[in-house]
Scaffold this motif. Structure first.
Motif, PDB file in Angstrom:
ATOM      1  N   TRP A   1      37.836 -53.876  24.865  1.00  0.00           N
ATOM      2  CA  TRP A   1      36.621 -54.569  24.432  1.00  0.00           C
ATOM      3  C   TRP A   1      36.077 -53.847  23.215  1.00  0.00           C
ATOM      4  O   TRP A   1      35.776 -52.667  23.273  1.00  0.00           O
ATOM      5  N   MET A   2      36.017 -54.558  22.105  1.00  0.00           N
ATOM      6  CA  MET A   2      35.517 -54.005  20.845  1.00  0.00           C
ATOM      7  C   MET A   2      36.192 -52.674  20.530  1.00  0.00           C
ATOM      8  O   MET A   2      35.559 -51.696  20.131  1.00  0.00           O
ATOM      9  N   GLY A   3      37.518 -52.654  20.762  1.00  0.00           N
ATOM     10  CA  GLY A   3      38.319 -51.524  20.352  1.00  0.00           C
ATOM     11  C   GLY A   3      38.522 -50.426  21.378  1.00  0.00           C
ATOM     12  O   GLY A   3      39.300 -49.503  21.144  1.00  0.00           O
ATOM     13  N   ARG A   4      37.849 -50.502  22.545  1.00  0.00           N
ATOM     14  CA  ARG A   4      37.986 -49.462  23.558  1.00  0.00           C
ATOM     15  C   ARG A   4      38.656 -50.021  24.809  1.00  0.00           C
ATOM     16  O   ARG A   4      38.355 -51.141  25.235  1.00  0.00           O
ATOM     17  N   PRO A   5      39.590 -49.247  25.411  1.00  0.00           N
ATOM     18  CA  PRO A   5      40.219 -49.696  26.659  1.00  0.00           C
ATOM     19  C   PRO A   5      39.151 -49.916  27.726  1.00  0.00           C
ATOM     20  O   PRO A   5      38.288 -49.066  27.940  1.00  0.00           O
TER      21      PRO A   5
ATOM     22  N   MET B   1      35.253 -59.271  34.230  1.00  0.00           N
ATOM     23  CA  MET B   1      34.428 -59.165  33.024  1.00  0.00           C
ATOM     24  C   MET B   1      33.565 -60.404  32.847  1.00  0.00           C
ATOM     25  O   MET B   1      32.374 -60.308  32.518  1.00  0.00           O
ATOM     26  N   ILE B   2      34.144 -61.573  33.081  1.00  0.00           N
ATOM     27  CA  ILE B   2      33.376 -62.817  32.973  1.00  0.00           C
ATOM     28  C   ILE B   2      32.275 -62.855  34.020  1.00  0.00           C
ATOM     29  O   ILE B   2      31.136 -63.264  33.739  1.00  0.00           O
TER      30      ILE B   2
ATOM     31  N   GLY C   1      35.133 -48.363  27.805  1.00  0.00           N
ATOM     32  CA  GLY C   1      35.164 -49.794  27.532  1.00  0.00           C
ATOM     33  C   GLY C   1      34.108 -50.577  28.274  1.00  0.00           C
ATOM     34  O   GLY C   1      33.492 -51.493  27.714  1.00  0.00           O
ATOM     35  N   SER C   2      33.863 -50.226  29.527  1.00  0.00           N
ATOM     36  CA  SER C   2      32.889 -50.976  30.319  1.00  0.00           C
ATOM     37  C   SER C   2      31.468 -50.771  29.816  1.00  0.00           C
ATOM     38  O   SER C   2      30.707 -51.738  29.677  1.00  0.00           O
ATOM     39  N   ILE C   3      31.093 -49.523  29.554  1.00  0.00           N
ATOM     40  CA  ILE C   3      29.714 -49.319  29.099  1.00  0.00           C
ATOM     41  C   ILE C   3      29.497 -49.928  27.719  1.00  0.00           C
ATOM     42  O   ILE C   3      28.409 -50.411  27.412  1.00  0.00           O
ATOM     43  N   ILE C   4      30.536 -49.951  26.891  1.00  0.00           N
ATOM     44  CA  ILE C   4      30.418 -50.614  25.590  1.00  0.00           C
ATOM     45  C   ILE C   4      30.321 -52.125  25.779  1.00  0.00           C
ATOM     46  O   ILE C   4      29.548 -52.803  25.081  1.00  0.00           O
ATOM     47  N   TYR C   5      31.081 -52.655  26.718  1.00  0.00           N
ATOM     48  CA  TYR C   5      31.007 -54.092  27.024  1.00  0.00           C
ATOM     49  C   TYR C   5      29.596 -54.474  27.463  1.00  0.00           C
ATOM     50  O   TYR C   5      29.003 -55.420  26.932  1.00  0.00           O
ATOM     51  N   TYR C   6      29.044 -53.730  28.416  1.00  0.00           N
ATOM     52  CA  TYR C   6      27.699 -54.045  28.885  1.00  0.00           C
ATOM     53  C   TYR C   6      26.685 -53.882  27.757  1.00  0.00           C
ATOM     54  O   TYR C   6      25.772 -54.704  27.608  1.00  0.00           O
ATOM     55  N   ALA C   7      26.832 -52.843  26.952  1.00  0.00           N
ATOM     56  CA  ALA C   7      25.901 -52.624  25.847  1.00  0.00           C
ATOM     57  C   ALA C   7      25.950 -53.768  24.839  1.00  0.00           C
ATOM     58  O   ALA C   7      24.914 -54.184  24.300  1.00  0.00           O
TER      59      ALA C   7
ATOM     60  N   PRO D   1      29.498 -48.761  17.311  1.00  0.00           N
ATOM     61  CA  PRO D   1      28.209 -49.364  16.949  1.00  0.00           C
ATOM     62  C   PRO D   1      27.328 -49.710  18.143  1.00  0.00           C
ATOM     63  O   PRO D   1      26.109 -49.808  17.995  1.00  0.00           O
ATOM     64  N   MET D   2      27.913 -49.877  19.334  1.00  0.00           N
ATOM     65  CA  MET D   2      27.107 -50.186  20.510  1.00  0.00           C
ATOM     66  C   MET D   2      26.521 -48.946  21.173  1.00  0.00           C
ATOM     67  O   MET D   2      25.771 -49.042  22.148  1.00  0.00           O
TER      68      MET D   2
END
Length: 244
Positions: free
Chosen positions: A47-51, A59-60, A83-89, A119-120
């Motif tokens: 997600w946005m470049g991170r595993p 995720m959905i 990846g997860s914390i970046i996804y949530y952010a 950036p997140m």
């Protein structure tokens, strides 16, 4: 006059309910869950470049919950690659509010650097240390104080004892109507020999911890509609909604 939006939502509810009664579909999903876990399917995604090391279906589901709840704070135990914390952010960035607090006993330097460069990161805080100590809980409390909507995600050590301790310690942070999501409950449904050299397995895993937690806590219920919706998931019976 018919309301097409309401009709669509009502049809969706019925389709999800039917999934839970569709034996052939559930058997196919179970077979996929077993084989895909064996193949480390979740390792294929970023997600946005991170595993992110999650199933797209989960995720959905998280996206739907975050959009509905619009939390001021998401607490996640277990950071790994971030990846997860970046996804949530990133979802909170779209909503326009909220922060993510990630907790890990060992935030590896190369992962920490990548997260801090992202950036997140502006919506992320990280705490290093064991999630199940009173000292860590005391560090978390100031982040949660005064928040109107708080979610919790548990995705660190997957033993029964550890997850049960996390449930008891972090459930009080969850606000009514929000969720505590317990990851990798699928371990209970996988073959006994699936996880060699792990501390968890059948009879000792996040799902067994969920069952024990719910015996003594009626503030939360399993959201079975999410299970029936997804079918393919690493979190069956792990989406716990706070109802009071």
């Amino acid at each position: 006059m018919k309301d097409p939006i309401r009709e669509f939502e009502e049809e969706k509810v019925q389709l999800i309910k039917a999934n839970g009664e569709n034996v052939a579909l559930k058997e196919a999903a179970h077979a996929f869950n077993v084989e895909s876990n064996r193949a480390k399917y979740s390792y294929n995604f970023t997600w946005m470049g991170r595993p992110i090391i999650q199933y797209p279906q989960d995720m959905i589901a998280m996206q739907e919950l975050i959009w509905e709840i619009r939390p001021d704070l998401i607490i996640e135990t277990g950071i790994a690659h971030g990846g997860s914390i970046i996804y949530y952010a990133s979802l909170l960035e779209l909503i326009g509010k909220g922060e993510v607090l990630g907790i890990d006993i060992d935030i590896r330097e190369h992962n920490k650097r990548k997260i801090e460069e992202h950036p997140m990161y502006k919506r992320i805080h990280m705490l290093e240390g064991s999630s199940i100590t009173e000292e860590m809980v005391s560090r978390v409390k100031p982040f949660a104080e005064g928040r109107q909507a708080v979610m919790v995600c548990l995705d660190s050590n997957h033993t029964h004892e550890h997850v049960l301790a996390e449930l008891n310690l972090y459930a009080p942070f969850v606000t009514p109507g929000s969720y505590i999501v317990v990851f990798d409950t699928i371990v209970e449904d996988l073959p006994e020999s699936y996880l060699p050299n792990r501390f968890w397995g059948v009879g000792n895993n996040p799902k067994t911890a969920v069952h024990e937690f719910l015996k003594n806590n009626d503030d939360f219920i399993v959201d079975k509609a999410i299970d029936n919706k997804l079918l393919i998931s690493v979190n069956p019976e792990g989406y716990l909604k706070r109802v009071k």
